[in-house]
Scaffold this active site. Structure first.
Site, PDB file in Angstrom:
ATOM      1  CB  CYS B  77      71.342  60.219  45.893  1.00  0.00           C
ATOM      2  SG  CYS B  77      71.578  61.902  45.261  1.00  0.00           S
ATOM      3  CG  HIS B 182      75.544  60.478  47.836  1.00  0.00           C
ATOM      4  ND1 HIS B 182      75.331  59.507  46.890  1.00  0.00           N
ATOM      5  CD2 HIS B 182      75.187  61.654  47.255  1.00  0.00           C
ATOM      6  CE1 HIS B 182      74.875  60.068  45.774  1.00  0.00           C
ATOM      7  NE2 HIS B 182      74.778  61.365  45.974  1.00  0.00           N
ATOM      8  CD  GLU B 184      76.763  56.625  48.378  1.00  0.00           C
ATOM      9  OE1 GLU B 184      75.875  56.632  49.253  1.00  0.00           O
ATOM     10  OE2 GLU B 184      76.621  57.147  47.248  1.00  0.00           O
TER      11      GLU B 184
END
Lengths: 257, 201
Positions: B77, B182, B184
């Site tokens: 990001c 993202h 994650e």
């Protein structure tokens, strides 16, 4: 294409997920972490956790569950309730929340939104707004402290003015909870959401009123919201998320597969 | 394998660490030059604004450390944006924020017309050229994005995305890789990408 988001909302009280009708008579739905995991696996696009007691009780609330959720969940989640300062927000973001949502404290101190924006960036600042349609005046009014019936009050803000104010201060997303519809499953307040959509230039999330799968289709098509939040229909198993997403795809609404 | 997450002082470090732990690794979070330089793979996470993040990196003296890395490094990001030469996101209107200069491109404010900003939510990617990061990840896979600035599609684009305009979902040059989304927080597709970075680069 950017997909419309389906967002289960888990109201949290004393570390348990609860749900009340029109903000009253909260009943325990279950433990936070297993429910969060279950929703992520079922295809929820995002989760919102509202600590509904926090703002009204003026006490320090144990938020260690945020970190427990962050460990197991691989979709974004937002934490709301009791965030009164930049420091409160920082602790929750450090524990692994992707966004924080402010509601009552922002009404008491609008500068909080500006401070959060400047410290953490627009992308993680959500403003939750509890909007009540007053039939006598024909106006949408912002309410405060809705987590505690004895303290709930009408503010001086008309909803559209507060929506403009929070955007100007740096909100990255707005969750508009239409209180008249909350918990009664008669559909989202399309008229209000469409009116707010027209003046909302950040992502807008509809909240309050989901009862059937068609309500989601209607709010996406007619109010052009970015996401639809719901609680009881998911917690009670009335609408399974995989079924909802399959239905919306059939209706040609962009939904994450 | 030693995986190090650069402690930029930004807020999404925990989420990145947890995601790598879910894959069965034990990453270290550090702002120590020796620890970062000794890593097999480095992660550069980031959320917030480019000027604030660059100020943190410079205050910690980490810019030359990151610039000296020769091992595979993944910016996430804002971390990806910091890998470019400069960002239009600036504390001073009209001036650019100098970034780390690891990938020859720039970050610009997204021009999306009537659409909402930030670009927030799940969007589909299209792989632009064969690369190890997206091995086994098909076109049309959804990833989670939250950003208002972006890198245009260019020679360093590894995968593209569209929101009003086409922009880079991922960029790469030499040992430096970046993703605008993202991973994650991108469910199975995100886990696959992180696994690819750890195993294939």
């Amino acid at each position: 294409m950017l997909a419309r988001r389906i967002i289960p909302c888990l109201d949290v009280k004393d570390g348990k997920v609860v749900k009340g009708v029109k903000f009253r008579n909260h009943e325990i739905v279950g433990d936070i972490v297993p429910l969060a995991e279950q929703y992520a696996k079922a295809g929820a696009d995002e989760l919102v956790f509202y600590d509904i007691t926090a703002s009204s009780d003026a006490r320090v609330v144990d938020k260690s569950w945020v970190s427990r959720i962050a460990r197991v969940i691989d979709i974004p989640f937002c934490v709301a309730g009791g965030i009164k300062s930049v420091e409160d927000a920082g602790r929750i973001l450090e524990m692994g929340a992707d966004k924080i949502s402010v509601n009552s404290p922002a009404l008491s101190n609008p500068e909080l939104i500006t401070q959060l924006h400047d410290q953490y960036g627009q992308q993680c600042i959500v403003v939750g707004i509890d909007s009540f349609y007053n039939e006598e005046t024909g106006q949408y009014q912002v309410h405060q402290f809705t987590g505690d019936e004895s303290r709930t009050k009408t503010t001086g803000w008309q909803t559209k003015d507060w929506v403009a104010e929070v955007q100007q201060r740096g909100a990255g997303e707005i969750v508009l909870n239409c209180m008249n519809q909350d918990g009664v499953r008669k559909g989202y307040d399309i008229a209000q959401l469409a009116a707010i959509r027209a003046i909302c230039h950040v992502p807008l999330i509809a909240s309050g009123g989901a009862g059937e799968m068609s309500h989601f289709k209607d709010v996406f098509e007619q109010a052009d919201v970015d996401g639809a939040l719901a609680a009881s229909v998911f917690h009670k198993g009335i609408i399974p998320i995989p079924d909802l997403k399959a239905y919306l795809r059939q209706q040609n609404i962009e939904i994450r597969s | 394998m030693q995986l190090v997450i650069v402690n930029t002082g930004c807020a999404n470090i925990s989420s990145v660490r947890f995601a790598i732990e879910r894959l069965g690794y034990q990453p270290v979070v550090s702002d120590d030059a020796a620890v970062i330089q000794a890593a097999d793979k480095v992660f550069l996470p980031g959320v917030g604004s480019a000027p604030a993040a660059m100020a943190q990196i410079n205050a910690k003296g980490l810019a030359p450390v990151i610039q000296s890395l020769t091992q595979p490094t993944l910016g996430i990001c804002l971390g990806m944006q910091l890998m470019t030469q400069s960002s239009e996101e600036s504390a001073v209107a009209g001036s650019n924020t100098p970034c780390l200069g690891l990938i020859d491109t720039q970050v610009k404010k997204m021009q999306v017309g009537e659409l909402r900003l930030p670009h927030m939510g799940w969007n589909q990617i299209k792989v632009a050229k064969d690369n190890p990061l997206f091995a086994g990840i098909s076109d049309g896979s959804y990833f989670y994005f939250v950003h208002g600035y972006a890198v245009e599609v260019g020679s360093h684009t590894l995968a593209a995305c569209q929101y009003g305009v086409d922009f880079s979902a991922s960029i790469g040059q030499n040992n430096f890789y970046g993703v605008q989304f993202h991973p994650e927080r991108s469910a199975d597709a995100g886990a696959a990408l992180l696994q690819n970075f750890i195993k294939n680069t």
